[in-house]
Design an enzyme around this catalytic site. Sequence first.
Site, PDB file in Angstrom:
ATOM      1  N   ASP A   1      -3.907  37.348 -13.820  1.00 43.76           N
ATOM      2  CA  ASP A   1      -2.362  37.093 -14.132  1.00 43.76           C
ATOM      3  C   ASP A   1      -1.561  36.201 -15.632  1.00 43.76           C
ATOM      4  OD1 ASP A   1       0.436  36.806 -13.339  1.00 43.76           O
ATOM      5  OD2 ASP A   1       0.209  35.930 -11.423  1.00 43.76           O
TER       6      ASP A   1
ATOM      7  N   TYR B   1       1.471  30.586  -9.721  1.00 42.37           N
ATOM      8  CA  TYR B   1       2.234  31.193  -8.362  1.00 42.37           C
ATOM      9  C   TYR B   1       2.037  32.609  -9.456  1.00 42.37           C
ATOM     10  CZ  TYR B   1       6.628  33.140  -6.869  1.00 42.37           C
ATOM     11  OH  TYR B   1       7.613  33.899  -6.174  1.00 42.37           O
TER      12      TYR B   1
ATOM     13  N   LYS C   1       8.175  39.862 -17.529  1.00 42.63           N
ATOM     14  CA  LYS C   1       8.722  38.921 -18.635  1.00 42.63           C
ATOM     15  C   LYS C   1       8.816  40.115 -19.878  1.00 42.63           C
ATOM     16  CE  LYS C   1       8.025  36.397 -15.622  1.00 42.63           C
ATOM     17  NZ  LYS C   1       8.896  35.166 -14.569  1.00 42.63           N
TER      18      LYS C   1
END
Length: 430
Positions: free
Chosen positions: A240, A145, A268
């Site tokens: 990613d 994702y 994050k």
Amino acid sequence: MRDFTKSKQAFAESSQLMPGGVNSPVRAFKNVGGDPLFIDHGKGSHIYDIDGNDYIDYVMSWGPLILGHADDQVVADLQAAVTKGTSYGAPTLLESQLAKMIQKVVPSIEMMRMVSSGTEATMSAIRLARGYTKRDKIVKFIGNYHGHSDSLLVDAGSGLATFNITKSPGVPEALAYDTLTVAYNDEAAIKKVFAAHGDEIACVIVEPVAGNMGVIPAKKSFLQTLRQVTSDHGALLIFDEVMTGFRAAFHGAQALYGITPDLTTLGKVVGGGLPVGVFGGRREIMHEITPDGPIYHAGTLSGNPLAMTGGISTIKQLNEDLYTAMDQKVTRLMAGIAAAAKQYQVPIVTHHVGTMWSYFFNEHEVENFADVQKSDQAYFAKFYKALLQEGIYTAPSQFETNFISTKHTDAEIDQTIAAFERAFAAVSQG
């Protein structure tokens, strides 16, 4: 039994105001049943819901809070920053300060752009790759994702996996056509795709440690294959690391595997709990972005001073010793969970990389999304509810990752293992 009355009432109200009652789908607890908890506050390794229940938290805001909730230094730095202003729409020294810190930890990022989310980071990296290579097709991996931008919602993990969505309505067929999907860790398949479409492919984007279908480490040979085929065909390799950056290891998964991508996305931890994302990489590629080049990128709140402050304050406190200590605790936790499952004859697979961990109720090795789907999700839902009753808050989906922080203590690891044992006992007794 814990009382969740106030959370149930809050969810009933929010369901009249927001689709599904939430602002991000996995929060809705659909994969585990029941109503989500509404959180009042957090401190250190704990969160507290509006009913007053206390939990050892392993979600950690889905990763950012590596220093735990409301870290004293981060809070103090943010309090000082907010008194000066919340946003200016103009450059600040904070942006360069954080950029230099990121460069030092992740040297492959020679230049970067700050954005406001992981989705924005990956979306922008894809646009940059397409513009730089002058090609349209991209390759992603089933169950990875990369945010909810159109090109990346084909065969995605995280919330789409939770709700069994392979392609989201609203994504044009043309975009789906230009997104080639391959099974994770499948070297033969990626070679076959490049043999057929190599000169049309702008980039390969990959989670070097998958975190959006639970934790699934990439095989090193798989990532080496990606590096080789992209280089051979003039495509770019994008790691990613929105989740794995500062989580899989201090210097990210790329340092862990010894493989250098062309572009990297981060998020994050880089915001210290505030909304932020980063994309960056080789200098000659990044110079193609406006105003230096023709590939457009903009963001009114990009480089927001509060987000920059949160990131600076967090990264300043991180060091290799902290990662060693966290890794040892997670290793012990995984061994304890596996032993508890064996005691109750429950098939389980546990994975962890650095500060990321997850477990699958599965009899076989889990190496890709198809393997994850064979896990016992009905058992997971029952077990999740038993864990909540034991005061353990983990990700409410088989397709998500759990995290540890610097604030989790050895005593809390022991408490968690004991709670898993009691949860197995409760589920086995029906």
